[in-house]
Design an enzyme around this catalytic site. Structure first.
Site, PDB file in Angstrom:
ATOM      1  N   GLY B 326       0.826  -1.196   0.000  1.00 38.08           N
ATOM      2  CA  GLY B 326       0.000   0.000   0.000  1.00 38.08           C
ATOM      3  C   GLY B 326       0.866   1.254   0.000  1.00 38.08           C
ATOM      4  N   SER B 327       0.394   2.271   0.714  1.00 39.29           N
ATOM      5  CA  SER B 327       1.069   3.566   0.647  1.00 39.29           C
ATOM      6  C   SER B 327       2.459   3.550   1.272  1.00 39.29           C
ATOM      7  CB  SER B 327       0.214   4.625   1.339  1.00 39.29           C
ATOM      8  OG  SER B 327      -1.026   4.705   0.671  1.00 39.29           O
ATOM      9  N   THR B 328       2.782   2.506   2.061  1.00 32.81           N
ATOM     10  CA  THR B 328       4.133   2.471   2.627  1.00 32.81           C
ATOM     11  C   THR B 328       5.160   2.310   1.502  1.00 32.81           C
ATOM     12  OG1 THR B 328       4.037   0.067   2.934  1.00 32.81           O
ATOM     13  CG2 THR B 328       3.371   1.419   4.796  1.00 32.81           C
ATOM     14  N   PHE B 329       4.659   1.933   0.305  1.00 35.76           N
ATOM     15  CA  PHE B 329       5.550   1.739  -0.831  1.00 35.76           C
ATOM     16  C   PHE B 329       5.872   3.063  -1.528  1.00 35.76           C
ATOM     17  CE2 PHE B 329       6.447   0.454  -5.266  1.00 35.76           C
ATOM     18  CZ  PHE B 329       7.416  -0.499  -5.042  1.00 35.76           C
ATOM     19  N   LYS B 330       5.132   4.125  -1.165  1.00 37.82           N
ATOM     20  CA  LYS B 330       5.265   5.381  -1.908  1.00 37.82           C
ATOM     21  C   LYS B 330       6.679   5.952  -1.840  1.00 37.82           C
ATOM     22  CE  LYS B 330       0.424   6.671  -1.959  1.00 37.82           C
ATOM     23  NZ  LYS B 330      -0.683   7.281  -1.185  1.00 37.82           N
TER      24      LYS B 330
END
Lengths: 382, 647
Positions: B326-330
């Site tokens: 999810g957004s932790t990959f951004k």
């Protein structure tokens, strides 16, 4: 020769007879029995019980029996040959009906104080019977077919009865002893050649037929023969005993592992270590030197018997003594071949050494006869 | 009847001749016997002597004691304790049934076990001891000893048994040991003779299994003389074995205990890692189970309960579980673009709530959109459209390459069971596995850690540690073996532009500490230990266009297994990163609500080396935290253990 022809007056009489005994032979027998006591003491883990002590008592009894038999004139024994033979035969028939089952085979009759194995007795009485027969038979008839057939029947009846028990070892021994005696008596060699040829032919045919359409035996029977002939092919079954026995023998080396130090026998790897396989314990603990010494003692016993027989002008005595020697030879030769992996395991004890009462008594009885022949041999002069 | 003298003489000559022939045959046979003796006893003596020794001598193995396992401060995690069992020797017992009857009056015997033992006894040699009761208590044992005269053939035996004093806290890390099974023997090539000992314990999963050889040690041997039946007659000599190596994990038992307690009630996992050295200080998966149950042999009822629990207590979620990050990959997408020089200073993107890429509309989680956003704002407020835009510019190759540099898609080398590789998709991969060509929409999904992208909590922690330290730090679980320090996980510089890394850290700081950041609610007040992090909420379902029109269903209204995963990664302190933390709450809903508070509590616990002061929390949370601390204190086995040098 009838007993009337014995030069009776030259034969020692009364208690003096004991001086004319074949003492070297008696001492050799005692020496072999002594080896037996030692080994029975060892396999019991250094104890006189349960084997060494009864064995010593039996040997003592056997020795006395030998002396008693030796004191009786040989012509009496010759006259008893037929009776003895028939008695043993009746006893063999009796075990068929009253015999106890030991080790899966009917072999002995319980007499209360001892167990009698008629097949053991038969070994001696058959030799007696045949010796008497050839003593009686005029020389020119001995190779005539009818007069050959007669002793063959005398041999085959007990062989058949023993085989039924079933005791293959003893029946082979009986067959060999009987045949040997006929050979000694001078039956024409062609008969022996024919029999040997026939046996070889039969065996070859049986094996040749294997795997073909006219196969004579069943497959499992062949397999049984295979393991019988080559126990190594079944290392956990029949081969186990023979393998362990060879290991015990071989590990003895030159001088052995020492008295009561044999690991194979002490740790129970050896089967039947107090009876049929006692030789392996001897070989393990005393090595090649010990084993060969025993073999030499046996050979000497045979030698003394042969010398005594050939020096004896009485035909019955000669044949009887040689027959007894042959019996004795077959005994230890089959046993040693068996434990050394040269012959299949057939259950023949080592004479005078293996634990066992009736075999010991019968052997001493036989040597008593040989001693009687020796004491009462015809003498020259006077 | 007088026979002619000639006849008698001729007969005797023939007899002598025949006797000589037979005698010759006999002599030859005696010669053959002698030769055979010579062959066996002289020529082959050595070989047969050897065989006799083989017959006689048996090697009995002495099992070595298994290495014990401690935490980084020496708190025992896996020990060997004496375990007592009651054995009966048939030949000494006489009437076994009667003895068992007597025995059952003194100690409670499991009827099944007795039946099994009786059957075993019938099969075995009479002198072999057969176990009738295992794991007997000291009291039972004393009762048996006192009554020994009435119990012939009954003897107590002492063995060593594995015990995990902190039980469930380490179920997933250490795993457990159990008796060697046929399956184990088949699986192992050339198994150690030790494994043939009945009931010998070997590691089944986790560290116990992975470093089995080191822990097991080397068997000692007893040379004994046995007889043909296998009875031991005497001992010839004895060589003691080498005990297995003791080892220390990098885990901090106190922290691990806290994390495990903090996660309880959720299906969640958390990893706390030293951001510089890579030491794993806590690696917890919830719910958990008691590994001691498995050592003793778990009942089928207990086992069934574990396998049927929908929270999957047996799964080691920190390393085995893979989730869309999810957004932790951004941060990865942003770093890929920054390193490629594709984001200019002060460059902004307009977020209207969605972006249309090659005819397909991709939505931002915020329907109304974020308006004009720059890099820092995009991370702080977790704007998806900003990253959709970057994805199209950067392309999947650079994104995946960057992900791999941060340890995603890599099977980290730690001795735990089923360490997952995760997934960082490439065009080749999609063609190979799905037989479809890569479309730009896949890149768009990947940019926000959705689509094919999968990562484990351990990988996320490593990623965060690398962002925080700028070095290629590797996770390490084994601190020492036999007192020898194992190679550190500290890595070389990743060779990235320090300015870019600093921008990322700053943006992550804003996520937590800016009033508009998605994790503002989970900030730390203590200025010395400010934390930086990133929330993530990963969908496990597709939101249809129809649902989007009608309004996306709120997580709370969905069944548990369809709710979003909540993720949070962070490091602290911001200006001198010591710890990297990753928390995943399965189907926990939003990352900011479900995962960030846990990560914050765990981080504080690590920073303070114990329970943090309430002052570290925002004022309005303090009452709630106070209660929470009180509750957790009650369930932590190590809360009262003093002597930790962390405080």
């Amino acid at each position: 020769m009838s007993y009337l022809e014995y030069t009776v007056k030259n034969v020692p009489a009364g208690p003096r007879k004991i001086l004319f005994l074949n003492w070297p032979l008696a001492l050799l027998l005692a020496a072999v029995a002594g080896v037996g006591f030692l080994m029975l003491y060892s396999v019991a883990g250094g104890s006189f019980s349960p084997w060494a002590e009864p064995q010593m008592k039996r040997f003592a009894a056997g020795f006395v029996l030998m002396l008693m038999v030796a004191m009786v004139p040989i012509w009496f024994w010759r006259s008893m040959a037929g009776v003895a033979y028939l008695t043993s035969l009746l006893l063999l028939v009796a075990v068929e009906f009253f015999g106890s089952v030991g080790m899966g085979a009917q072999r002995w009759i319980d007499l209360g104080f001892m167990r009698l194995q008629p097949s053991e007795l038969m070994k001696v009485t058959l030799v007696m019977m045949l010796a008497a027969y050839y003593d009686w038979l005029p020389a020119f008839r001995k190779s005539r077919p009818f007069w050959v057939l007669l002793p063959v029947i005398l041999i085959l009846i007990p062989v058949a009865l023993v085989l039924r028990q079933p005791d293959l070892g003893t029946s082979i021994l009986l067959l060999a002893a009987g045949g040997g005696l006929m050979f000694l008596a001078g039956v024409h060699w062609a008969y022996f050649a024919a029999v040997i040829a026939a046996i070889v032919g039969l065996i070859t045919t049986v094996f040749q037929s294997r795997g073909t359409e006219w196969q004579l035996l069943k497959d499992y029977q062949y397999r049984r023969i295979d393991t019988f002939l080559d126990p190594g092919s079944d290392p956990l079954g029949a081969g186990y005993h023979i393998t362990q026995s060879k290991i015990a023998l071989g590990s003895g080396g030159w001088t052995g592992r020492g008295f009561m130090q044999g690991t194979q026998s002490r740790l129970n790897f050896l089967p039947e270590k107090h009876t049929d396989f006692i030789f392996t314990t001897l070989a393990e603990e005393f090595g090649f030197i010990g084993a060969f010494s025993l073999l030499a003692l046996y050979a000497l016993i045979i030698l003394f018997c042969v010398v005594s027989a050939l020096a004896n002008k009485d035909r019955f005595s000669s044949l009887l003594t040689l027959g007894i020697a042959l019996n004795f030879f077959l005994f230890f030769a089959v046993n040693m071949s068996m434990v050394m992996g040269l012959a299949p395991v057939v259950g023949v004890p080592l004479p005078l050494v293996s634990y066992g009462g009736s075999a010991m008594l019968v052997l001493m009885l036989a040597f008593g006869l040989a001693q009687s022949a020796h004491v009462h041999r015809p003498r020259q002069g006077h | 009847m007088k026979r002619p003298r000639i006849d008698v003489e001729a007969n005797h000559r023939l007899l002598s001749r025949r006797a000589a022939i037979l005698g010759g045959v006999q002599l030859a046979f005696v010669g053959a016997l002698g030769a055979r003796m010579q062959f066996l006893q002289v020529d082959q003596a050595d070989q047969f002597r050897l065989l006799a020794e083989e017959n006689r001598i048996n090697i009995r193995l002495i099992p070595p004691s298994r290495g014990e396992i401690f935490d980084r401060n020496g708190v025992p995690l896996a020990r060997n304790v004496p375990s007592y069992r009651i054995v009966i020797v048939r030949e000494d017992a006489g009437d076994v049934e009667e003895v068992v009857q007597e025995l059952s009056k003194l100690v409670s015997l499991d009827p099944d076990e007795v039946v099994r033992a009786m059957a075993e006894m019938k099969r075995s040699a009479p002198f072999l001891p057969i176990t009738f009761a295992d794991e007997v208590s000291w009291d039972d044992l004393s009762r048996v000893s006192v009554n020994a005269p009435a119990l012939p053939g009954v003897t107590p035996e002492v063995g060593l048994s594995r015990v995990y004093p902190l039980g469930s806290d380490y179920a997933h890390v250490l795993g457990y040991v159990g008796p060697v099974s046929d399956y184990d023997l088949e699986r192992i090539e050339d198994p150690d003779q030790l494994l043939r000992i009945p009931r010998f314990q070997i590691g089944k999963v986790g560290v116990e299994a992975k470093i089995e050889e080191t822990l097991r040690g080397k068997a000692g041997a007893r040379r004994v003389e046995v007889n043909a039946a296998g009875r031991v007659m005497r001992e010839l000599d004895r060589q003691e074995g080498i005990a297995g190596s003791d080892m220390q994990l990098t885990i901090d038992a106190k922290l691990q205990s806290y994390v495990q307690a903090r996660l309880s009630g959720e299906s969640a996992s958390a990893v706390v890692m030293d951001a510089q050295s890579g030491d794993l200080l806590a690696i917890s998966s919830a719910p958990t189970f008691d590994p001691n149950l498995f050592v003793r042999g778990i009942s089928s009822r207990d086992y069934k309960a574990l396998t049927e629990n929908k929270y999957r207590p047996l799964a080691s979620k920190t390393v085995q579980g893979t989730y869309p990050p999810g957004s932790t990959f951004k941060m990865i997408t942003a770093m890929a673009a920054l390193e490629a020089g594709l984001i200019g200073p002060d460059e902004t993107v307009y977020c209207p709530g969605h972006l249309t890429v090659s005819g397909r509309r991709f939505h931002c989680w915020k329907r109304a959109g974020h308006g004009w956003v720059d890099l820092e704002t995009s991370l702080k407020r977790s704007c998806d459209v900003y990253y959709y835009d970057l994805a199209v510019k950067v392309g999947i190759e650079k994104i995946t390459a960057m992900a791999n540099r941060f340890g995603l898609g890599e099977r980290h080398d730690i001795p735990m069971s089923a360490v997952a590789k995760g997934l960082t998709p490439t065009k080749d991969w999609k063609r190979r596995v799905h037989d479809q060509s890569w479309v730009v929409g896949d890149t768009v999904n990947a940019s926000i850690g959705q689509g094919f992208m999968l990562a484990s909590p351990l990988q996320l922690a490593v990623m965060t540690a690398r962002l925080a330290s700028g070095t290629a730090v590797k996770p390490r679980l084994i601190k020492t073996i036999d007192g020898i320090e194992q190679p550190s996980g500290a890595g070389e510089s990743m060779g990235m532009n320090e300015n870019n890394l600093r921008k990322m850290r700053r943006a992550m700081y804003e996520v937590v500490n800016d009033r508009r950041g998605t994790a503002y609610g989970s900030r730390i007040i203590d200025d010395a230990v400010r934390m930086a992090g990133k929330t993530g909420t990963s969908q496990v379902r597709n939101i249809t266009a129809a649902e989007r029109r009608a309004g996306v269903v709120r997580n709370e209204d969905l069944p548990w297994e369809r709710r979003d995963h909540a993720l949070f990664v962070n490091f602290a302190p911001y200006d001198n990163p010591k710890y990297a933390v990753a928390v995943v709450v399965e189907h926990g809903g939003g990352g900011s609500k479900a995962a960030a508070p846990i990560a914050r509590d765990v981080t504080l616990q690590a920073l303070y080396g114990g329970e943090p002061p309430l002052e570290a929390y925002p004022t309005k949370d303090r009452d709630r935290i106070k209660n929470q601390q009180q509750v957790l204190r009650g369930v932590q086995p190590l809360a009262n253990i003093a002597g930790s040098d962390q405080a």
